[in-house]
Design an enzyme around this catalytic site. Sequence first.
Site, PDB file in Angstrom:
ATOM      1  N   CYS A   1      44.407 -51.981  45.399  1.00 12.97           N
ATOM      2  CA  CYS A   1      44.803 -51.343  45.801  1.00 12.97           C
ATOM      3  C   CYS A   1      45.665 -50.340  45.015  1.00 12.97           C
ATOM      4  CB  CYS A   1      46.085 -51.927  46.566  1.00 12.97           C
ATOM      5  SG  CYS A   1      47.419 -52.934  46.565  1.00 12.97           S
TER       6      CYS A   1
ATOM      7  N   ASP B   1      34.325 -10.515  33.626  1.00 12.28           N
ATOM      8  CA  ASP B   1      34.113  -9.618  32.494  1.00 12.28           C
ATOM      9  C   ASP B   1      32.496  -9.744  32.556  1.00 12.28           C
ATOM     10  OD1 ASP B   1      33.797  -9.499  29.737  1.00 12.28           O
ATOM     11  OD2 ASP B   1      32.287 -10.991  29.066  1.00 12.28           O
TER      12      ASP B   1
ATOM     13  N   ASP C   1      32.522 -15.088  29.193  1.00 10.31           N
ATOM     14  CA  ASP C   1      31.033 -15.596  28.400  1.00 10.31           C
ATOM     15  C   ASP C   1      31.759 -15.844  26.597  1.00 10.31           C
ATOM     16  OD1 ASP C   1      30.623 -13.721  28.046  1.00 10.31           O
ATOM     17  OD2 ASP C   1      28.406 -13.398  26.893  1.00 10.31           O
TER      18      ASP C   1
END
Length: 719
Positions: free
Chosen positions: A3, A413, A613
């Site tokens: 818990c 891009d 990238d």
Amino acid sequence: MHCAGCAGTVERALESLAGPGNVTVNVSLERADIRAAVDPVAAVAVVEAAGYGATSRSVSPQQRRADRERLDADRRASDRRTVALLALAVLLFVPFMIDMGLAMAGFGHNTVLSPRMQLALAIPVQFICGWRFMKGAVQATVRRSPNMDVLVALGTLAAFGFSTWRVLTGGQTHEPLYFEGAVAIITFVLLGKVLEANARSETTDALTALEREQVSTVLTFRDGAWIVVHVSSLRLGEYFAVRPGERAAADGVVTQGQSEMDESLVTGESTAQIKAAGSRIIAGAMNGTGMLTVEATAVGEDTTLSRIARLVDAAQTGKAPVQQLVDTIARYFVPAVLCIALATAAIWWFLGYSETALLAAISVLVISCPCALGLATPVALVAGTGVAAKAGIVVRDIDALEAAASIDTIAFDKTGTLTEGHPRIAAISAPGIGSEDALKLALALSLGSEHPLASAIKAEAADRDISTDAALNIAAVPGMGVRGDINGVHALFGSAEFIRGAGISLGVLEQVINRDPGFGDAQSISWLAGAGRIIGAFAFVDGIRSHAEQAIAALKSQGMHVVMLSGDRHPAAEAIAAKLGITDCHAGLKPADKVQVLRKLQLSGKKVAMVGDGLNDTPALAAASLGIAMGSGTDAARATAGITLIRPDLRLVAKAIQVAKATRTVIRQNLWFAFLFNGIGIPMAALGLLTPTIAGAAMAASSVLVVLNAVHLSRQNPL
């Protein structure tokens, strides 16, 4: 741990060593992460002093996998013990159920079971099946950190003790006993634990699968012979074999052989990929029928599989901002419940209902167990990052997941992201020296670069059988171009702005290429200059990435505003945007210009994700609300981004947003349910509207429902 109270206790214990804010404890993974220089032995000792067991994690991935397998075996053994205890509790609870059924049918209490028989049946349940709760309650009380065990132990012992007192003091058979309440509570709590453990295991399957598929041995070529060695000793650049039916031990490039490989574990791609000489393979990929010889390009912790496992592992142990609030509430929750239970008992007792006082207080204690509250966020987070990993989406941390769920604008891009990133030369114009000499000069400046346009130069030179030495004093300007010295002459190769920035005019050549049909469809034009004058121009074209159109359509269907950012010429960039259905296109941008576009969008109230990238995309990835890097891109882009797409499939962008939003939804649903459950259940129990038996069943059901909601998320089909 079972818990939020347990997790809080461990966290506070470790913070005594590492300092506040440097410890994250995940109750779902049963793991603690410490961001400070501490002695692992001391950390384990602190956890054990707090009443829990712990082991320190190894640095070696192989040892970590062995540790996890050992811990999984221990957990399975513990689960089997819980199942055995549950079976015993159910067996002893059945007579009580029969007796309760007859009482409800009008035959009266204790029709089947005499008071002493009830006591005899309740003793094993209370002190064998329920021993774990009483032991945990004592430990929690000693360290002054009350948790779920305290509530269960107090509730069941109160019912058991009061009933035992009536039996031993010669109470009449018609007087109600509450053994069935104590027995029912322990039985239902154990049932909840069994169901919860089974469900929680499903949410951690992704990370377990990634770790399981890291091979332990590899066939490698050393000292003129093939030998089997431990994978940890495989070195960069060594040759290793991947036999039919084996998994690749490292990332590498195939040098010999042909086969098909299943990379779905890592990339999510269900179709087997054909591998031959020159093909790249990923650690963990399953080989088909052929034998492959591979040169290792990444080993150990640097392999794609290890990096994914490490990132998923880190993301799953994060803590959402809302979890900070939950942890604070949980810290004071159990003491507050104890006060409510005492107040409930006192009020009913004052009103003259002594037995109602006992039953209502017990019901308050039992129904208030904070398991659902503590599990609400961790299980959803583990499930969400797991399903993302199965789709080939690696989420760096919880902050990235939170950011992804709020995104309303996606900026792409162009080169290498919306397009394949493998441009080719469409035309060369060099009136003064000829195309081959111009290509040779451009090659000298491009040999040390990994830029896509440099790769196109090298590919064209190879096709024409042209070679040269690299230029000297090469210096690259991201997003602009490269300069260097060739045979003592200073040369430049890059964009028009780059050439003009060096004080060189494009002159008549600019007019020449405007009349050249080869430059008409060029998406990008690079200029070559030397000795202070323009020499030539190169036209490049690049194909649109497969599934790009589908990806844009999927994002639009989610209500996303899509933007394209490009450093290419306006006509070329706008043509690509038109084909993809993107109406907001920005072309002719330098890296700093892309950042400015993103900031303008953010200032207008947009939550922007940038997908890129290349090295020149790194500033934009960092400036965006969320950076998403293509796995085929540069290391710098991947390091900056919050999310990495392992395979170059743009449809994963929409999937990443979808998973993030689904995870946030499940977290919110779980928290609302947990708060609502306690908000309704505690008052009902205090008013005497719930029996301890019903309270126990409801409490167990609440924890199971929270976990099952996360399991539903983990079963989403990846793309």
